[in-house]
Design an enzyme around this catalytic site. Sequence first.
Site, mmCIF file in Angstrom:
data_model
loop_
_atom_site.group_PDB
_atom_site.id
_atom_site.type_symbol
_atom_site.label_atom_id
_atom_site.label_comp_id
_atom_site.label_asym_id
_atom_site.label_seq_id
_atom_site.Cartn_x
_atom_site.Cartn_y
_atom_site.Cartn_z
ATOM 1 C CD GLU A 46 3.987 6.909 12.511
ATOM 2 O OE1 GLU A 46 4.532 7.820 11.865
ATOM 3 O OE2 GLU A 46 2.879 6.431 12.218
ATOM 4 C CB SER A 72 5.869 2.104 1.942
ATOM 5 O OG SER A 72 7.018 2.538 1.260
ATOM 6 C CD GLU A 74 7.664 -1.152 -1.206
ATOM 7 O OE1 GLU A 74 7.018 -0.364 -0.476
ATOM 8 O OE2 GLU A 74 7.234 -2.271 -1.547
HETATM 9 C C1 LIG Z 1 -3.308 2.937 8.017
HETATM 10 C C2 LIG Z 1 -2.555 4.207 7.763
HETATM 11 C C3 LIG Z 1 -2.454 5.164 8.770
HETATM 12 C C4 LIG Z 1 -1.756 6.345 8.541
HETATM 13 N N1 LIG Z 1 -1.718 7.265 9.534
HETATM 14 C C5 LIG Z 1 -1.116 8.460 9.315
HETATM 15 C C6 LIG Z 1 -1.089 9.468 10.314
HETATM 16 O O1 LIG Z 1 -1.605 9.273 11.414
HETATM 17 N N2 LIG Z 1 -0.482 10.640 10.048
HETATM 18 C C7 LIG Z 1 0.118 10.878 8.839
HETATM 19 O O2 LIG Z 1 0.664 11.966 8.632
HETATM 20 N N3 LIG Z 1 0.108 9.948 7.879
HETATM 21 C C8 LIG Z 1 -0.492 8.741 8.081
HETATM 22 N N4 LIG Z 1 -0.487 7.796 7.076
HETATM 23 C C9 LIG Z 1 0.144 8.126 5.794
HETATM 24 C C10 LIG Z 1 1.455 7.379 5.607
HETATM 25 O O3 LIG Z 1 2.466 7.952 6.421
HETATM 26 C C11 LIG Z 1 1.827 7.401 4.106
HETATM 27 O O4 LIG Z 1 0.780 6.785 3.379
HETATM 28 C C12 LIG Z 1 3.127 6.662 3.880
HETATM 29 O O5 LIG Z 1 4.218 7.336 4.470
HETATM 30 C C13 LIG Z 1 3.434 6.445 2.402
HETATM 31 O O6 LIG Z 1 3.481 7.680 1.745
HETATM 32 P P1 LIG Z 1 2.580 7.926 0.453
HETATM 33 O O7 LIG Z 1 1.180 7.428 0.746
HETATM 34 O O8 LIG Z 1 2.782 9.337 0.060
HETATM 35 O O9 LIG Z 1 3.177 6.951 -0.643
HETATM 36 P P2 LIG Z 1 4.273 7.324 -1.740
HETATM 37 O O10 LIG Z 1 5.485 7.916 -1.086
HETATM 38 O O11 LIG Z 1 3.609 8.088 -2.830
HETATM 39 O O12 LIG Z 1 4.653 5.866 -2.232
HETATM 40 C C14 LIG Z 1 3.854 5.154 -3.213
HETATM 41 C C15 LIG Z 1 4.553 3.839 -3.516
HETATM 42 O O13 LIG Z 1 5.867 4.095 -4.055
HETATM 43 C C16 LIG Z 1 6.869 3.460 -3.257
HETATM 44 N N5 LIG Z 1 8.048 4.349 -3.143
HETATM 45 C C17 LIG Z 1 8.023 5.701 -2.902
HETATM 46 N N6 LIG Z 1 9.291 6.184 -2.851
HETATM 47 C C18 LIG Z 1 10.128 5.124 -3.041
HETATM 48 C C19 LIG Z 1 11.535 4.975 -3.084
HETATM 49 N N7 LIG Z 1 12.362 6.020 -2.892
HETATM 50 N N8 LIG Z 1 12.046 3.731 -3.272
HETATM 51 C C20 LIG Z 1 11.222 2.661 -3.453
HETATM 52 N N9 LIG Z 1 9.863 2.740 -3.437
HETATM 53 C C21 LIG Z 1 9.323 3.944 -3.231
HETATM 54 C C22 LIG Z 1 6.236 3.239 -1.910
HETATM 55 O O14 LIG Z 1 6.796 2.138 -1.240
HETATM 56 C C23 LIG Z 1 4.770 2.964 -2.274
HETATM 57 O O15 LIG Z 1 4.594 1.619 -2.649
HETATM 58 C C24 LIG Z 1 -1.136 6.595 7.286
HETATM 59 C C25 LIG Z 1 -1.221 5.611 6.280
HETATM 60 C C26 LIG Z 1 -1.912 4.445 6.505
HETATM 61 C C27 LIG Z 1 -2.000 3.428 5.387
#
Ligand SMILES: Cc1cc2nc3c(=O)[nH]c(=O)nc-3n(C[C@H](O)[C@H](O)[C@H](O)COP(=O)(O)OP(=O)(O)OC[C@H]3O[C@@H](n4cnc5c(N)ncnc54)[C@H](O)[C@@H]3O)c2cc1C
Length: 175
Positions: free
Chosen positions: A53, A158, A160
């Site tokens: 991806e 993200s 990060e």
């Molecule tokens: C527009 C959009 C389209 C998407 N499309 C899809 C899709 O088609 N299919 C799908 O499965 N998913 C999809 N997603 C989901 C996306 O993959 C996740 O939102 C993304 O991987 C972040 O995971 P999370 O939301 O669980 O955030 P979390 O992992 O909970 O992170 C929350 C915050 O903590 C920070 N963080 C977390 N762990 C660490 C670390 N180890 N070190 C430093 N900082 C950290 C992150 O940077 C973030 O700021 C989409 C998201 C968006 C916004």
Amino acid sequence: MHAPGVDVRPLKQMTGDEEFCEVFLDDVPMPTDAMLGPEYGGWLVAMQVLQDERGSSGTAGLISLERRLAHLASLKGDDRVLGDELVRLLVRGHALKTMLMRSGGGPALSSAAKLMRTELEFDAEILENKLRDANGLLLDERTERFLYAPGMKIAGGSSEIQRNIIAERILGLPR
Ligand SMILES: Cc1cc2nc3c(=O)[nH]c(=O)nc-3n(C[C@H](O)[C@H](O)[C@H](O)COP(=O)(O)OP(=O)(O)OC[C@H]3O[C@@H](n4cnc5c(N)ncnc54)[C@H](O)[C@@H]3O)c2cc1C
């Protein structure tokens, strides 16, 4: 997706769309012929999917990047500070383009390309809106793109997380 124990919860984005979901799997029974690979090999499959991806910033991404840079270069503004910001964005964009052309968009650089591209797009959207001055407050055909830009820094992992991957996997830095 209709098996018992699969719970799909759509997530509403600030554009108003529900493009993706949280999916919970609670003791979902699966037939053995549904295996995608060896038992306990799921982590590698997940990592490969994510890498693919992110790697879409390769050849196809290069064409859209070139169009984006041409569009940015066509923007005009009387404000010299914003003009400087625009030049900095163009330099970042050309650095990314050069990196993609030299690497061929291979997997090793997918995190770097994803990070650079989505950070560039986000900053470009903010700058473009500033250049539109008060018009930037209008609800029009650019609004959805503007509201979508922050999400691109999250989708596919993200910024990060990309920085962590670059630091640990590419540069070999300690955790
Ligand atoms: C527009 C959009 C389209 C998407 N499309 C899809 C899709 O088609 N299919 C799908 O499965 N998913 C999809 N997603 C989901 C996306 O993959 C996740 O939102 C993304 O991987 C972040 O995971 P999370 O939301 O669980 O955030 P979390 O992992 O909970 O992170 C929350 C915050 O903590 C920070 N963080 C977390 N762990 C660490 C670390 N180890 N070190 C430093 N900082 C950290 C992150 O940077 C973030 O700021 C989409 C998201 C968006 C916004």
